[in-house]
Design an enzyme around this catalytic site. Structure first.
Site: not given
Length: 421
Positions: A238, A242-243, A284, A299, A352
């Protein structure tokens, strides 16, 4: 900068050395307190100097090349690079030249090259800077990106990297109100873009928690989930959060999981500042267990090659050697995330990264391992999403050269995978 400018210049040179010779990332160096002993003005100057030099490193080398018969030691070369960047940026020649001569002269191994530094920097012509081509990405990364997207696209990506990035914000509630307050504009996807932001914490609405910093591309994975009001949603890996903030603001019952206590502490700080609620767990992600969720957002840790316009140190600090391990880890995380999605639920996978192996290929291979999953193409029908960004397997591919005239966006890949009821 202080009167002599030397503390900032020495610090910038030290950081550039560690990045180019030790593979240290700028964020890592800043987090270790490398600038803590400097005055605030010098801290800002040192960080700006090293960032601008990294962003224009290839062009700086081209500017210096006619005056060098051979490459000097990297310690000297980095001093010349910093000096060249200062000179083309309008720095007073006398002060700049003397400063980097002093830096090279203080090192016993390079003090004999003071004359070289003096001679070369005095020959630098700032007017020649704009005539040079856009800086080229180091070959280890440029070659696979050209293979993936073609030379024309890569030229656009490099142009975006050289230009840097404006500041993007995600509003907790009213994007138009935030844009008006910070003198920004609302982008087609709903993010707020600020061209000349200055100090982030001084912008209107920061203290009140009306928004948080988040690139427009990074804000899209949550938007692909649509209405999550009242749903149980898991945000795996996380941090920086931001998400998590987006999901909490949208009314989800959100659990945020990340391996790093330090990074999770930042998530908790932002939750407190914005007045949003989420359960945060340091763990983890591969070992996290719980009852299945309505939706899982993964992400995954990746090469971060999509963020170079914000982090120009990355292609100069890394060489891609660790990317194979990251790609293997992503596959493991996807397989584990699938077990945490309830029947009829959805998994959003995103990275990303500009590398297909961390995006399109990961989803294609995940579908082979989990034939029960389907790609939810309809989830991509969101405001501001160009149909040309949708990939063959049904994901969304974003690149820095998209929205070029408006300031670009980070490179990102995302896809929504649905589990049968």
């Amino acid at each position: 900068m202080t009167q002599t400018g030397m503390p900032a210049r020495r610090a910038a040179h030290q950081m550039l050395q560690q990045i180019t010779t030790e593979g240290r990332l700028l964020s890592e160096l800043l987090g270790s307190g490398v600038l803590d002993q400097l005055a605030p003005e010098d801290r800002a100057t040192a960080q700006r100097l090293v960032t601008e030099t990294l962003r224009g490193l290839d062009r700086a080398d081209r500017l210096l090349k006619p005056f060098l018969q051979k490459n000097p030691p990297i310690f000297v070369r980095n001093a010349l690079r910093l000096g060249a960047i200062e000179l083309v940026g309008g720095g007073a020649a006398h002060g700049v030249v003397n400063a980097y001569v002093e830096i090279v002269g203080r090192n016993k191994r390079t003090q004999s090259l003071k004359g070289l530094v003096n001679a070369v920097l005095r020959k630098v012509d700032p007017a020649a800077w704009e005539q040079l081509p856009v800086p080229v990405t180091p070959p280890w990364l440029r070659q696979p990106l050209v293979a993936a997207w073609g030379r024309k696209a890569m030229n656009g990506i490099e142009k975006a990297h050289f230009a840097g990035a404006p500041l993007d914000l995600t509003a907790k509630a009213d994007a138009k109100a935030v844009a008006a307050a910070v003198d920004g504009e609302v982008l087609p996807t709903g993010s707020v873009r600020v061209a000349d932001a200055g100090q982030v914490s001084k912008l209107p609405g920061f203290v009140e928690g009306n928004w948080w910093v988040q690139d427009a591309a990074a804000a899209l994975p949550v938007k692909l989930l649509g209405d999550v009001q009242g749903q149980r949603v898991l945000d795996l890996c996380a941090a920086p959060g931001g998400k998590t903030l987006q999901l909490a603001a949208a009314g989800a019952a959100i659990t945020a999981v990340d391996l790093s206590p330090t990074r999770m502490a930042r998530v908790e700080e932002n939750l407190k500042r914005t007045g949003l609620k989420a359960e945060t767990i340091v763990c983890d992600a591969r070992a996290f267990k719980a009852d299945p969720y309505d939706a899982v957002l993964l992400d995954a840790p990746c090469s971060a090659t999509g963020t170079i316009r914000r982090h120009p140190d990355l292609p100069h600090a890394k060489d891609g050697a660790e990317f194979g391990a990251l790609i293997a880890q992503q596959a493991i995380l996807i397989d584990h995330a699938v077990t945490l999605v309830k029947p009829g639920g959805r998994l959003v996978f995103c990275t990303c990264s500009l590398l297909p192996d961390e995006g399109e290929v990961q989803v294609e291979e995940a579908l082979e391992r989990h034939p029960e999953l389907t790609v939810d193409r309809a989830a991509l029908a969101r405001p501001g999403i160009d149909p040309d960004w949708i990939t063959e397997e049904g994901g969304l591919r974003l690149r820095p050269d998209y929205w070029a005239e408006a300031g670009g966006m980070d490179g990102f890949y995302m896809a929504v995978l649905s589990k049968p009821a």
